[in-house]
Design a protein around this motif. Structure first.
Motif, PDB file in Angstrom:
ATOM      1  N   UNK A 258       4.236 -24.039  45.418  1.00  0.00           N
ATOM      2  CA  UNK A 258       5.533 -24.282  44.781  1.00  0.00           C
ATOM      3  C   UNK A 258       5.494 -25.625  44.073  1.00  0.00           C
ATOM      4  N   UNK A 259       6.298 -25.686  43.067  1.00  0.00           N
ATOM      5  CA  UNK A 259       6.399 -26.924  42.306  1.00  0.00           C
ATOM      6  C   UNK A 259       7.656 -27.646  42.762  1.00  0.00           C
ATOM      7  N   UNK A 260       7.529 -28.912  42.982  1.00  0.00           N
ATOM      8  CA  UNK A 260       8.674 -29.705  43.393  1.00  0.00           C
ATOM      9  C   UNK A 260       9.595 -29.868  42.174  1.00  0.00           C
ATOM     10  N   UNK A 261      10.759 -29.275  42.200  1.00  0.00           N
ATOM     11  CA  UNK A 261      11.667 -29.254  41.051  1.00  0.00           C
ATOM     12  C   UNK A 261      12.643 -30.427  41.031  1.00  0.00           C
ATOM     13  N   UNK A 262      12.622 -31.257  42.024  1.00  0.00           N
ATOM     14  CA  UNK A 262      13.591 -32.357  42.042  1.00  0.00           C
ATOM     15  C   UNK A 262      13.340 -33.352  40.904  1.00  0.00           C
ATOM     16  N   UNK A 263      12.107 -33.599  40.577  1.00  0.00           N
ATOM     17  CA  UNK A 263      11.825 -34.528  39.477  1.00  0.00           C
ATOM     18  C   UNK A 263      12.082 -33.870  38.118  1.00  0.00           C
ATOM     19  N   UNK A 264      12.045 -32.553  38.034  1.00  0.00           N
ATOM     20  CA  UNK A 264      12.327 -31.847  36.768  1.00  0.00           C
ATOM     21  C   UNK A 264      13.783 -32.069  36.357  1.00  0.00           C
ATOM     22  N   UNK A 265      14.681 -32.051  37.308  1.00  0.00           N
ATOM     23  CA  UNK A 265      16.085 -32.279  36.997  1.00  0.00           C
ATOM     24  C   UNK A 265      16.284 -33.701  36.474  1.00  0.00           C
ATOM     25  N   UNK A 266      15.575 -34.659  37.076  1.00  0.00           N
ATOM     26  CA  UNK A 266      15.675 -36.043  36.602  1.00  0.00           C
ATOM     27  C   UNK A 266      15.160 -36.169  35.172  1.00  0.00           C
ATOM     28  N   UNK A 267      14.063 -35.522  34.874  1.00  0.00           N
ATOM     29  CA  UNK A 267      13.488 -35.578  33.516  1.00  0.00           C
ATOM     30  C   UNK A 267      14.434 -34.924  32.513  1.00  0.00           C
ATOM     31  N   UNK A 268      14.997 -33.782  32.855  1.00  0.00           N
ATOM     32  CA  UNK A 268      15.934 -33.102  31.955  1.00  0.00           C
ATOM     33  C   UNK A 268      17.163 -33.974  31.709  1.00  0.00           C
ATOM     34  N   UNK A 269      17.651 -34.628  32.737  1.00  0.00           N
ATOM     35  CA  UNK A 269      18.811 -35.510  32.591  1.00  0.00           C
ATOM     36  C   UNK A 269      18.482 -36.690  31.681  1.00  0.00           C
ATOM     37  N   UNK A 270      17.314 -37.281  31.859  1.00  0.00           N
ATOM     38  CA  UNK A 270      16.905 -38.408  31.012  1.00  0.00           C
ATOM     39  C   UNK A 270      16.740 -37.971  29.551  1.00  0.00           C
ATOM     40  N   UNK A 271      16.166 -36.795  29.323  1.00  0.00           N
ATOM     41  CA  UNK A 271      16.037 -36.291  27.953  1.00  0.00           C
ATOM     42  C   UNK A 271      17.404 -36.044  27.319  1.00  0.00           C
ATOM     43  N   UNK A 272      18.303 -35.502  28.082  1.00  0.00           N
ATOM     44  CA  UNK A 272      19.657 -35.262  27.578  1.00  0.00           C
ATOM     45  C   UNK A 272      20.324 -36.576  27.168  1.00  0.00           C
ATOM     46  N   UNK A 273      20.209 -37.579  28.006  1.00  0.00           N
ATOM     47  CA  UNK A 273      20.779 -38.889  27.677  1.00  0.00           C
ATOM     48  C   UNK A 273      20.111 -39.472  26.440  1.00  0.00           C
ATOM     49  N   UNK A 274      18.794 -39.349  26.371  1.00  0.00           N
ATOM     50  CA  UNK A 274      18.064 -39.877  25.204  1.00  0.00           C
ATOM     51  C   UNK A 274      18.567 -39.235  23.905  1.00  0.00           C
ATOM     52  N   UNK A 275      18.717 -37.928  23.869  1.00  0.00           N
ATOM     53  CA  UNK A 275      19.161 -37.251  22.653  1.00  0.00           C
ATOM     54  C   UNK A 275      20.626 -37.554  22.331  1.00  0.00           C
ATOM     55  N   UNK A 276      21.449 -37.699  23.335  1.00  0.00           N
ATOM     56  CA  UNK A 276      22.837 -38.061  23.080  1.00  0.00           C
ATOM     57  C   UNK A 276      22.961 -39.461  22.483  1.00  0.00           C
ATOM     58  N   UNK A 277      22.145 -40.373  22.967  1.00  0.00           N
ATOM     59  CA  UNK A 277      22.210 -41.751  22.483  1.00  0.00           C
ATOM     60  C   UNK A 277      21.560 -41.904  21.112  1.00  0.00           C
TER      61      UNK A 277
END
Length: 186
Positions: free
Chosen positions: A9-28
């Protein structure tokens, strides 16, 4: 005997953090364009409300645009976009010579009315011609008053008021040739 292997299994907890950071980056970093329509400079807000002086019918040049993109001057004369600039200039520069046009530039008003179905680009073309008529009349006024040839583009540049001379000329034009354009929607 078959051994049961655990599926990796892949640890998905860091994927959510990366997606959140990308979302913030594109919004800014995204620039949202809100520039729609056209810019018009409005007069400064006055502290005291004064009632407008009633205009005589001859001081008002009515330009109507219908849904078929045709121009009517004074509600009965059909015209073209090319005629608008010259009509506005004639209306402003009349100085009480012809009873069909304004008494003087300070009292002159141009009313631009359009129907809801009027093409936007056509409306902008006519509005540009009205402003060009004002600038042409202002340039002719300065040429006659000062004896130096002025072009409409130079008159437009006076609004930036880079030098003291330009500031004084701009104030003179504002006093002698105020731009009075009233827009109406039917």
């Amino acid at each position: 005997m078959i051994s049961k292997r655990e599926k990796p299994t892949v640890n998905a907890s860091s994927m959510a953090d990366i997606a959140f950071l990308l979302l913030i980056f594109f919004l800014v970093s995204t620039r949202i364009s809100t520039e729609k329509g056209f810019a018009m400079s409005l007069p400064p807000k006055k502290e005291q409300q004064t009632s407008p002086t009633p205009a005589l019918d001859r001081d008002v040049l009515r330009i109507s645009l219908n849904s078929e993109n045709k121009i009517l001057f004074k509600s009965d004369e059909i015209g073209t976009v090319a005629e608008v600039e010259e009509r506005v200039k004639t209306h402003l520069m009349n100085y009480n010579k012809d009873e069909k046009y304004s008494q003087n530039p300070q009292k002159a008003v141009v009313v631009l009315s359009s129907q809801r179905q009027t093409d936007y680009n056509f409306y902008i073309q006519v509005l540009d011609k009205i402003k060009a008529g004002y600038h042409k009349a202002r340039a002719d006024f300065l040429t006659k008053k000062l004896g130096v040839k002025y072009t409409p583009l130079e008159v437009i540049d006076f609004a930036q008021q880079k030098t003291q001379e330009e500031k004084e000329l701009y104030q003179l034009l504002q006093k002698e040739f105020p731009i009075n354009i009233l827009e109406q929607k039917n």
